[in-house]
Design a protein around this motif. Structure first.
Motif, PDB file in Angstrom:
ATOM      1  N   UNK A  50      -0.037  -1.469   0.328  1.00  0.00           N
ATOM      2  CA  UNK A  50       0.132   0.060   0.289  1.00  0.00           C
ATOM      3  C   UNK A  50       1.076   1.428  -0.420  1.00  0.00           C
ATOM      4  N   UNK A  51       2.066   1.221   0.711  1.00  0.00           N
ATOM      5  CA  UNK A  51       3.030   2.456   0.945  1.00  0.00           C
ATOM      6  C   UNK A  51       3.361   2.761  -1.046  1.00  0.00           C
ATOM      7  N   UNK A  52       3.622   1.625  -1.441  1.00  0.00           N
ATOM      8  CA  UNK A  52       4.305   1.484  -2.911  1.00  0.00           C
ATOM      9  C   UNK A  52       2.725   2.585  -3.221  1.00  0.00           C
ATOM     10  N   UNK A  53       2.261   1.798  -3.187  1.00  0.00           N
ATOM     11  CA  UNK A  53       0.643   1.461  -4.657  1.00  0.00           C
ATOM     12  C   UNK A  53      -0.204   2.837  -4.070  1.00  0.00           C
ATOM     13  N   UNK A  54      -0.252   3.397  -3.085  1.00  0.00           N
ATOM     14  CA  UNK A  54      -0.285   4.447  -1.977  1.00  0.00           C
ATOM     15  C   UNK A  54      -1.880   4.027  -2.241  1.00  0.00           C
ATOM     16  N   UNK A  82       2.004  -6.807  -9.092  1.00  0.00           N
ATOM     17  CA  UNK A  82       2.242  -5.580  -9.882  1.00  0.00           C
ATOM     18  C   UNK A  82       3.272  -4.655  -9.845  1.00  0.00           C
ATOM     19  N   UNK A  83       4.165  -4.636  -8.839  1.00  0.00           N
ATOM     20  CA  UNK A  83       4.983  -3.836  -8.311  1.00  0.00           C
ATOM     21  C   UNK A  83       5.908  -4.165  -8.962  1.00  0.00           C
ATOM     22  N   UNK A  84       6.594  -5.263  -9.032  1.00  0.00           N
ATOM     23  CA  UNK A  84       7.287  -5.751  -9.500  1.00  0.00           C
ATOM     24  C   UNK A  84       7.889  -5.257 -10.982  1.00  0.00           C
ATOM     25  N   UNK A  94       8.490   7.455  -0.929  1.00  0.00           N
ATOM     26  CA  UNK A  94       8.442   8.279   0.639  1.00  0.00           C
ATOM     27  C   UNK A  94       6.924   8.073   1.652  1.00  0.00           C
ATOM     28  N   UNK A  95       7.018   7.696   2.673  1.00  0.00           N
ATOM     29  CA  UNK A  95       5.976   6.836   3.424  1.00  0.00           C
ATOM     30  C   UNK A  95       6.403   7.351   4.939  1.00  0.00           C
ATOM     31  N   UNK A  96       5.134   7.458   5.892  1.00  0.00           N
ATOM     32  CA  UNK A  96       4.960   7.107   7.339  1.00  0.00           C
ATOM     33  C   UNK A  96       4.519   6.572   7.244  1.00  0.00           C
TER      34      UNK A  96
END
Length: 146
Positions: A50-54, A82-84, A94-96
């Motif tokens: 989720x951090x990568x895909x927002x 999908x990310x790969x 960037x993430x929290x």
């Protein structure tokens, strides 16, 4: 490098599905920490995706019913593929974190972390199964590749 990461996540998905089947088969005798620990693994994977895909994410310690774990694992796996396939591994994300602190890491480092995190906790889950006298599958990567 992308084929290697796909292979690693194929491996994790394959054994996650096998472990879920084993947990379901022995649901009355698995350790009390098995479901929370496995839920945490699924959550962490989903959170990093989720951090990568927002997208929205689970809570770190959100508990899942065992009957839902196969679907959650499959969704995590599909999202990771999908990310790969679509992200540059050197892209910075960037993430929290769950404590509200801001960080940034590359997609490659995040994917490696997800895989390592699963490996760490899978060892704990295997140990728990043995303590309950439930024979776990051999989950060594090299055996999987044979």
């Amino acid at each position: 490098m992308k084929p290697f990461f796909k292979s690693i996540f194929d491996y994790h998905h394959y054994f996650n599905q096998k472990l879920i089947e084993l947990f379901l088969e022995h649901s009355g005798s698995i350790s009390k920490r098995t479901i929370p620990l496995f839920s945490h693994c699924l959550n962490a994977h989903q959170i990093w995706n989720a951090r990568i895909l927002k997208t929205d994410s689970f809570g770190v310690h959100q508990l899942h019913a065992l009957k839902n774990c196969k679907d959650i694992d499959k969704t995590n796996y599909v999202d990771t593929l999908k990310i790969i396939d679509t992200f540059d591994f050197e892209e910075t994300i960037k993430y929290t974190n769950s404590k509200g602190d801001n960080f940034e890491n590359t997609v490659k480092d995040i994917l490696f972390h997800i895989a390592n995190h699963f490996t760490h906790h899978k060892g704990q889950l295997i140990s728990d199964l043995r303590q309950q006298e439930i024979e776990p599958p051999v989950t060594d990567y090299i055996f999987y590749k044979r």
